[in-house]
Design an enzyme around this catalytic site. Structure first.
Site, short mmCIF file in Angstrom:
data_model
loop_
_atom_site.label_atom_id
_atom_site.label_comp_id
_atom_site.label_asym_id
_atom_site.label_seq_id
_atom_site.Cartn_x
_atom_site.Cartn_y
_atom_site.Cartn_z
N ASN A 184 0.83 -1.20 0.00
CA ASN A 184 0.00 0.00 0.00
C ASN A 184 0.87 1.26 0.00
O ASN A 184 2.07 1.20 -0.29
CB ASN A 184 -1.01 0.01 1.15
CG ASN A 184 -2.36 0.57 0.71
OD1 ASN A 184 -2.43 1.63 0.11
ND2 ASN A 184 -3.42 -0.15 1.01
N HIS A 229 3.50 0.01 -2.66
CA HIS A 229 3.88 -1.41 -2.72
C HIS A 229 5.39 -1.63 -2.75
O HIS A 229 5.90 -2.49 -3.47
CB HIS A 229 3.23 -2.08 -3.92
CG HIS A 229 1.73 -2.15 -3.84
ND1 HIS A 229 1.04 -2.19 -2.65
CD2 HIS A 229 0.78 -2.18 -4.82
CE1 HIS A 229 -0.25 -2.25 -2.88
NE2 HIS A 229 -0.45 -2.24 -4.19
N HIS A 280 -1.36 -9.72 -3.49
CA HIS A 280 -2.14 -8.84 -4.36
C HIS A 280 -2.89 -9.64 -5.44
O HIS A 280 -2.98 -9.19 -6.59
CB HIS A 280 -1.22 -7.80 -5.01
CG HIS A 280 -1.89 -6.54 -5.42
ND1 HIS A 280 -2.80 -6.47 -6.45
CD2 HIS A 280 -1.81 -5.27 -4.92
CE1 HIS A 280 -3.22 -5.23 -6.60
NE2 HIS A 280 -2.63 -4.48 -5.68
N SER A 281 -3.44 -10.77 -5.09
CA SER A 281 -4.24 -11.53 -6.05
C SER A 281 -5.54 -10.81 -6.37
O SER A 281 -6.18 -10.21 -5.51
CB SER A 281 -4.56 -12.93 -5.51
OG SER A 281 -3.42 -13.76 -5.53
N TYR A 282 -5.91 -10.88 -7.65
CA TYR A 282 -7.21 -10.41 -8.13
C TYR A 282 -8.10 -11.63 -8.28
O TYR A 282 -7.78 -12.55 -9.03
CB TYR A 282 -7.09 -9.73 -9.48
CG TYR A 282 -6.37 -8.41 -9.52
CD1 TYR A 282 -7.06 -7.21 -9.70
CD2 TYR A 282 -4.98 -8.35 -9.42
CE1 TYR A 282 -6.41 -6.00 -9.77
CE2 TYR A 282 -4.31 -7.14 -9.48
CZ TYR A 282 -5.03 -5.97 -9.66
OH TYR A 282 -4.36 -4.76 -9.73
N GLN A 329 -7.44 -4.10 2.36
CA GLN A 329 -7.63 -3.16 1.26
C GLN A 329 -8.53 -3.83 0.23
O GLN A 329 -8.18 -4.84 -0.37
CB GLN A 329 -6.30 -2.78 0.62
CG GLN A 329 -6.40 -1.70 -0.45
CD GLN A 329 -6.48 -0.30 0.12
OE1 GLN A 329 -6.30 -0.09 1.32
NE2 GLN A 329 -6.72 0.68 -0.73
N GLU A 380 -6.66 -7.37 0.03
CA GLU A 380 -5.28 -7.38 0.49
C GLU A 380 -5.26 -7.18 2.01
O GLU A 380 -5.38 -6.07 2.50
CB GLU A 380 -4.49 -6.27 -0.20
CG GLU A 380 -4.55 -6.32 -1.72
CD GLU A 380 -4.22 -4.97 -2.33
OE1 GLU A 380 -3.12 -4.45 -2.07
OE2 GLU A 380 -5.08 -4.43 -3.05
#
Length: 310
Positions: free
Chosen positions: A69, A95, A165-167, A254, A277
């Protein structure tokens, strides 16, 4: 198994994991979760080649650090000394900077059929951060869950905030605007125009940030969520007949709905995936009222996050 080779000649390995109805691929580059299949459906956004990860990634599946972040104005003061970081998000550092942990090749320290532990040493001064930091992440598949265990140690006072940070897209395609979110969170962190927290923990009640009852991502706020929520319990996301429950030892999460994916710089368009996140709060090194992210010699910072599929 070799996934690809970096321009430096360094090879990137791909590790396959399986347990029950879950299958996953993890890369040593960025400690990336490239795929996560639930009963044959891949529920995370990944890329095809190492070249894509070098040029077309928006942190897809990576561990971000040394500080996940934003840090305001790309600087912070610790024990009376100011440290300056790369500004890679307007005036802020995002990040971990221009060469964060997402762009490093991690080392495989241990592996089984269902788990892998990756380690990384970040030297003193790396991206402006003090102290030599040793970090590890362990991915474990547990039949119906992906568990992520983080650990970090340092030889000098520093700050650290590791997250993945996986989508996620529980349908395996399309957009996530119809994904229904329920979040045990009574407060969120309002932000300024640069997405830096104002310092307030604001009540969610009566706002588009209230997910104490289920709401679709696209139902309010134009789906443009990119905010940290104070967690009081679990987060649940439902779509395509699948529910993902997220629990963590971290104080916040997040929630980013992928609105800034553009379909040109990356293979994915807006809202192709959402991020949850789990982490400490953005800009905590500059906001002493937030839970501390300071790590000192002799301490070991650990956290655990579990993504369970129901």
């Amino acid at each position: 198994m070799i996934f690809g080779t970096l321009p430096s000649g360094q090879q990137v390995e791909r590790v396959e994991l399986s347990s029950g109805r879950l299958r996953a691929e993890v890369l040593t580059y960025g400690a990336v979760v490239r795929t996560l299949e639930v009963s044959g459906v891949n529920v995370v956004l990944g890329l095809d080649t190492i070249e894509d990860y070098l040029t077309r990634s928006r942190y897809f599946g990576a561990v971000v650090g040394r500080y996940g972040n934003r840090i305001a104005n790309a600087r912070f003061t610790l024990d009376g000394t100011e440290y300056r970081l790369p500004a890679n998000n307007g005036p802020n550092s995002l990040h971990g900077g221009t060469e964060g942990f997402d762009s490093k090749v991690w080392t495989i320290a241990a592996r089984t059929d269902s788990s892998v532990t990756l380690t990384l040493t970040s030297p003193d001064g790396d991206q402006g951060y003090p102290g030599t930091l040793t970090a590890s992440v362990t991915y474990t598949l547990e039949d119906d869950a992906l568990r992520i265990d983080y650990a970090a140690e340092t030889d000098a006072p520093t700050v650290v905030n590791l997250t993945n940070h996986s989508y996620f897209n529980l349908k395996g395609g399309g957009d996530v605007l119809d994904h229904v979110v329920r979040m045990e969170s009574e407060h969120y962190l309002p932000v300024d125009e640069d997405k830096i927290p104002t310092g307030e923990l604001a009540p969610v009640k009566g706002t588009p940030f209230d997910f104490t009852e289920p709401h679709a991502v696209g139902e309010r706020y134009d789906g443009g969520y990119d905010h940290c929520f104070v967690l009081d319990g679990a987060v649940r996301v439902t779509a395509g007949g699948l529910t993902m429950e997220v629990t963590t030892t971290e104080p916040g999460v997040q929630f980013y709905a992928g609105s800034m994916l553009d379909g040109t710089a990356t293979p994915y368009g807006p809202f192709a995936g959402l991020c949850l996140e789990t982490q400490h709060y953005p800009d905590a090194p500059n906001q002493p009222q937030f839970p501390s992210t300071v790590l000192r010699p002799g301490e070991r910072r650990t956290s655990t996050t579990t993504y369970r599929f129901i």
